[in-house]
Design a protein around this motif. Structure first.
Motif, short mmCIF file in Angstrom:
data_model
loop_
_atom_site.label_atom_id
_atom_site.label_comp_id
_atom_site.label_asym_id
_atom_site.label_seq_id
_atom_site.Cartn_x
_atom_site.Cartn_y
_atom_site.Cartn_z
N ARG A 48 7.53 3.79 -2.41
CA ARG A 48 8.23 4.17 -1.18
C ARG A 48 9.33 3.17 -0.84
O ARG A 48 9.16 1.96 -1.02
CB ARG A 48 7.26 4.29 -0.02
N SER A 49 10.42 3.69 -0.32
CA SER A 49 11.55 2.88 0.10
C SER A 49 11.11 1.87 1.17
O SER A 49 10.20 2.14 1.97
CB SER A 49 12.64 3.79 0.67
N GLN A 54 5.23 3.25 5.77
CA GLN A 54 4.43 2.97 4.58
C GLN A 54 5.31 2.37 3.47
O GLN A 54 5.13 2.64 2.29
CB GLN A 54 3.70 4.22 4.09
N CYS A 59 2.58 5.69 -4.54
CA CYS A 59 1.93 6.94 -4.14
C CYS A 59 2.40 8.10 -5.01
O CYS A 59 3.29 7.96 -5.84
CB CYS A 59 2.24 7.24 -2.68
N GLU A 84 11.31 14.74 -2.72
CA GLU A 84 11.22 13.34 -3.13
C GLU A 84 11.70 13.09 -4.56
O GLU A 84 12.20 12.01 -4.86
CB GLU A 84 9.78 12.85 -2.96
#
Length: 118
Positions: A48-49, A54, A59, A84
């Motif tokens: 995740r960025s 989060q 993930c 995504e």
């Protein structure tokens, strides 16, 4: 119980089995993507960025179920994967569904395993 009442009982069961109280949780769905490389399948994760909630987590693609957009949790997993990873749902072959996971923070996650045809 007579036969009439028994028949009424039979008709009262839900057509689709689900989890009682599901609406009290944060309902989400993920895709566990597999890709074939040199005759072996590999999982694909994402990081995740740092600019989102989060941040930095590893993930699978997924997110909140939107009952207005998604007809079911599988549609959510496919939509989120497109958002995504930019992989269209026509390029994903869903091969199965995992058990629903309940997290201690009040999230319910439906998981789907799919092979990416890219």
């Amino acid at each position: 119980m007579n036969n009439d009442n028994l028949n009424k009982l039979k008709k009262s069961f839900p057509k689709v089995i689900d989890i009682s109280g599901r609406d009290e949780f944060f309902n989400s769905s993920v895709l566990i993507p597999l890709i074939l490389i040199k005759e072996e399948y590999y999982f694909i994760f994402q990081k995740r960025s740092e600019n989102i909630s989060q941040a930095g987590e590893i993930c699978f693609p997924g997110g909140k179920i939107d009952p207005v957009i998604d007809k079911d949790s599988q549609e959510t997993a496919l939509r989120e994967t497109y958002e995504e990873f930019s992989i269209e749902k026509e390029k994903i072959n869903i091969i199965g569904r995992t058990n629903t996971v309940f997290s201690p923070i009040g999230a319910m996650v439906d998981g789907y395993v799919g092979i990416l045809n890219i």
